[in-house]
Write an enzyme that holds these catalytic residues in place. Sequence first.
Site: not given
Length: 115
Positions: A48, A2-3, A36, A41
Amino acid sequence: MIATHPNERRRGVGVLLVLATIVEALKTGAANATLEVRKSNNAARSLYRKYGFNDVGIRHRYYHDNREDAIIMSTPAFSNLEYKRSLIRRWNGYLSIRGKTKLQFDPTPYLALTE
């Protein structure tokens, strides 16, 4: 994977992606979620953590482009009632700030508590 496009960051898109991914895992009967993320980041790692992911390991030199480590993160068990309560609180908080979303699904049934 996901981005979020750089123009869409800090607008709630990442939250929806994380929540949608967790709900998809719940729908399939997964026990928990694991991911991961690049060690550098920090923005993603912070997001998260808000959704219950904790650092559980490292994949050394995981990324091919620069040999950066990947941090392995996992949620508590989806059967954990306190974890589900935290997801419900996060979802309700998101709705109170951002209002109704354009999601193709309602995650509420998948977050229902079964005590």
